[in-house]
Design a protein around this motif. Structure first.
Motif, PDB file in Angstrom:
ATOM      1  N   GLU A 188       6.629   2.192   4.164  1.00 16.60           N
ATOM      2  CA  GLU A 188       5.066   1.915   4.205  1.00 16.60           C
ATOM      3  C   GLU A 188       4.739   2.355   5.414  1.00 16.60           C
ATOM      4  N   THR A 189       5.333   1.933   6.489  1.00 15.08           N
ATOM      5  CA  THR A 189       4.810   2.380   7.816  1.00 15.08           C
ATOM      6  C   THR A 189       4.799   3.752   7.924  1.00 15.08           C
ATOM      7  N   GLU A 190       5.381   4.773   7.349  1.00 15.99           N
ATOM      8  CA  GLU A 190       5.595   6.156   7.552  1.00 15.99           C
ATOM      9  C   GLU A 190       4.422   6.828   6.685  1.00 15.99           C
ATOM     10  N   VAL A 191       3.661   6.076   6.224  1.00 21.05           N
ATOM     11  CA  VAL A 191       2.470   6.809   5.454  1.00 21.05           C
ATOM     12  C   VAL A 191       1.215   6.778   6.191  1.00 21.05           C
ATOM     13  N   ILE A 192       0.712   7.935   6.459  1.00 22.93           N
ATOM     14  CA  ILE A 192      -0.614   8.212   7.150  1.00 22.93           C
ATOM     15  C   ILE A 192      -1.744   8.378   6.358  1.00 22.93           C
ATOM     16  N   ILE A 193      -2.942   7.575   6.414  1.00 26.83           N
ATOM     17  CA  ILE A 193      -4.129   7.435   5.509  1.00 26.83           C
ATOM     18  C   ILE A 193      -5.109   8.321   6.150  1.00 26.83           C
ATOM     19  N   ASN A 232       3.601  16.864   3.360  1.00 29.58           N
ATOM     20  CA  ASN A 232       3.319  16.175   1.936  1.00 29.58           C
ATOM     21  C   ASN A 232       1.912  15.408   2.004  1.00 29.58           C
ATOM     22  N   LYS A 233       1.061  15.912   1.203  1.00 34.40           N
ATOM     23  CA  LYS A 233      -0.123  15.277   0.867  1.00 34.40           C
ATOM     24  C   LYS A 233      -0.482  14.891  -0.313  1.00 34.40           C
ATOM     25  N   ILE A 234      -0.889  13.698  -0.630  1.00 32.35           N
ATOM     26  CA  ILE A 234      -0.889  13.091  -2.083  1.00 32.35           C
ATOM     27  C   ILE A 234      -2.283  12.378  -1.970  1.00 32.35           C
ATOM     28  N   LYS A 235      -3.063  12.874  -2.789  1.00 32.82           N
ATOM     29  CA  LYS A 235      -4.681  12.369  -3.171  1.00 32.82           C
ATOM     30  C   LYS A 235      -4.426  11.333  -4.231  1.00 32.82           C
ATOM     31  N   GLY A 236      -5.425  10.061  -3.708  1.00 31.46           N
ATOM     32  CA  GLY A 236      -5.212   8.721  -4.581  1.00 31.46           C
ATOM     33  C   GLY A 236      -6.660   7.957  -4.289  1.00 31.46           C
ATOM     34  N   THR A 237      -6.531   6.813  -5.152  1.00 33.33           N
ATOM     35  CA  THR A 237      -7.672   5.918  -4.793  1.00 33.33           C
ATOM     36  C   THR A 237      -7.291   4.557  -4.624  1.00 33.33           C
ATOM     37  N   VAL A 238      -8.046   4.116  -3.651  1.00 31.73           N
ATOM     38  CA  VAL A 238      -7.581   2.626  -3.155  1.00 31.73           C
ATOM     39  C   VAL A 238      -7.516   1.524  -4.184  1.00 31.73           C
ATOM     40  N   ASN A 239      -6.461   0.898  -4.474  1.00 37.10           N
ATOM     41  CA  ASN A 239      -6.365   0.071  -5.546  1.00 37.10           C
ATOM     42  C   ASN A 239      -6.445  -1.446  -4.854  1.00 37.10           C
ATOM     43  N   THR A 240      -5.817  -1.773  -3.933  1.00 33.57           N
ATOM     44  CA  THR A 240      -5.883  -2.991  -3.200  1.00 33.57           C
ATOM     45  C   THR A 240      -5.885  -3.132  -1.772  1.00 33.57           C
ATOM     46  N   SER A 298      -2.592  -4.451   8.313  1.00 32.80           N
ATOM     47  CA  SER A 298      -3.189  -4.357   6.950  1.00 32.80           C
ATOM     48  C   SER A 298      -2.242  -3.553   5.878  1.00 32.80           C
ATOM     49  N   THR A 299      -2.386  -3.921   4.548  1.00 36.09           N
ATOM     50  CA  THR A 299      -1.446  -3.306   3.574  1.00 36.09           C
ATOM     51  C   THR A 299      -2.485  -2.678   2.568  1.00 36.09           C
ATOM     52  N   LEU A 300      -2.259  -1.440   2.369  1.00 38.37           N
ATOM     53  CA  LEU A 300      -3.022  -0.741   1.386  1.00 38.37           C
ATOM     54  C   LEU A 300      -2.335  -0.106   0.078  1.00 38.37           C
ATOM     55  N   SER A 301      -2.753  -0.234  -0.958  1.00 42.68           N
ATOM     56  CA  SER A 301      -2.075   0.429  -1.924  1.00 42.68           C
ATOM     57  C   SER A 301      -3.069   1.357  -2.510  1.00 42.68           C
ATOM     58  N   MET A 302      -2.565   2.577  -3.031  1.00 39.95           N
ATOM     59  CA  MET A 302      -3.422   3.474  -3.839  1.00 39.95           C
ATOM     60  C   MET A 302      -2.667   3.975  -5.030  1.00 39.95           C
ATOM     61  N   ASP A 303      -3.445   4.132  -5.970  1.00 37.83           N
ATOM     62  CA  ASP A 303      -3.133   5.023  -7.072  1.00 37.83           C
ATOM     63  C   ASP A 303      -3.111   6.349  -6.975  1.00 37.83           C
ATOM     64  N   SER A 304      -2.121   7.128  -7.331  1.00 41.12           N
ATOM     65  CA  SER A 304      -1.926   8.549  -7.084  1.00 41.12           C
ATOM     66  C   SER A 304      -1.378   9.226  -8.271  1.00 41.12           C
ATOM     67  N   GLU A 305      -1.196  10.573  -8.150  1.00 43.11           N
ATOM     68  CA  GLU A 305      -0.728  11.178  -9.283  1.00 43.11           C
ATOM     69  C   GLU A 305       1.035  11.173  -9.284  1.00 43.11           C
ATOM     70  N   ILE A 306       1.616  10.523  -8.421  1.00 43.67           N
ATOM     71  CA  ILE A 306       3.044  10.215  -8.383  1.00 43.67           C
ATOM     72  C   ILE A 306       3.312   8.811  -8.747  1.00 43.67           C
ATOM     73  N   GLY A 307       2.229   7.867  -8.692  1.00 45.00           N
ATOM     74  CA  GLY A 307       2.412   6.454  -9.036  1.00 45.00           C
ATOM     75  C   GLY A 307       1.621   5.806  -7.815  1.00 45.00           C
ATOM     76  N   THR A 308       1.862   4.335  -7.518  1.00 43.24           N
ATOM     77  CA  THR A 308       1.362   3.578  -6.510  1.00 43.24           C
ATOM     78  C   THR A 308       2.133   4.065  -5.195  1.00 43.24           C
TER      79      THR A 308
END
Length: 133
Positions: free
Chosen positions: A56-61, A73-81, A89-99
């Motif tokens: 989770e710490t390797e993900v750039i938003i 590697n770029k994956i588009k999504g929508t912030v869920n929580t 802070s922890t962010l989860s996003m729904d994307s084309e590959i999953g959460t």
């Protein structure tokens, strides 16, 4: 840990390194660099099922696609929580590959002005992804 299943769609080899393309689904391919070759790692076979893992710490938003950047590697999504902490802070996003889950500084979260429903892009460097059979 973010974990996704796919299959190997391509392998490019140079000396002891392999650039492996993992097809997660019809829309998404992630690239990974490994210090292995098909000769040293029998799992490196096209069409072989494989899992990709990244912390989770390797993900750039970001909120905008940045075309001139060295992250493949770029994956588009929508912030869920969003779970705001004092420093992190922890962010989860729904994307084309999953959460996808990302941990970022609370300061960065505030600067990006992120909230539930925000459209974001998760970026992961090729050397930050691991493979598992």
């Amino acid at each position: 840990m973010n974990i996704f299943s796919g299959h190997i769609s391509d392998i490019q080899v140079n000396e002891s390194l392999s650039l492996v393309s993992i097809k997660i689904n019809e829309q998404a391919i992630l690239q990974v660099i490994v210090v292995e070759t098909p000769q040293t790692a029998p799992y490196l076979i096209k069409k072989n099922p494989i899992q990709v893992l990244f912390k989770e710490t390797e993900v750039i938003i970001t909120k905008e696609d940045i075309p001139d950047i060295s992250i493949e590697n770029k994956i588009k999504g929508t912030v869920n929580t969003i779970e705001k902490g004092i420093l992190l802070s922890t962010l989860s996003m729904d994307s084309e590959i999953g959460t996808i889950v990302a941990i970022l500084s609370t300061e960065a979260l505030q600067k990006l002005n992120l909230e539930k429903g925000s459209v974001v892009i998760a970026m992961i460097k090729i050397n930050e992804i691991m493979l598992a059979e």
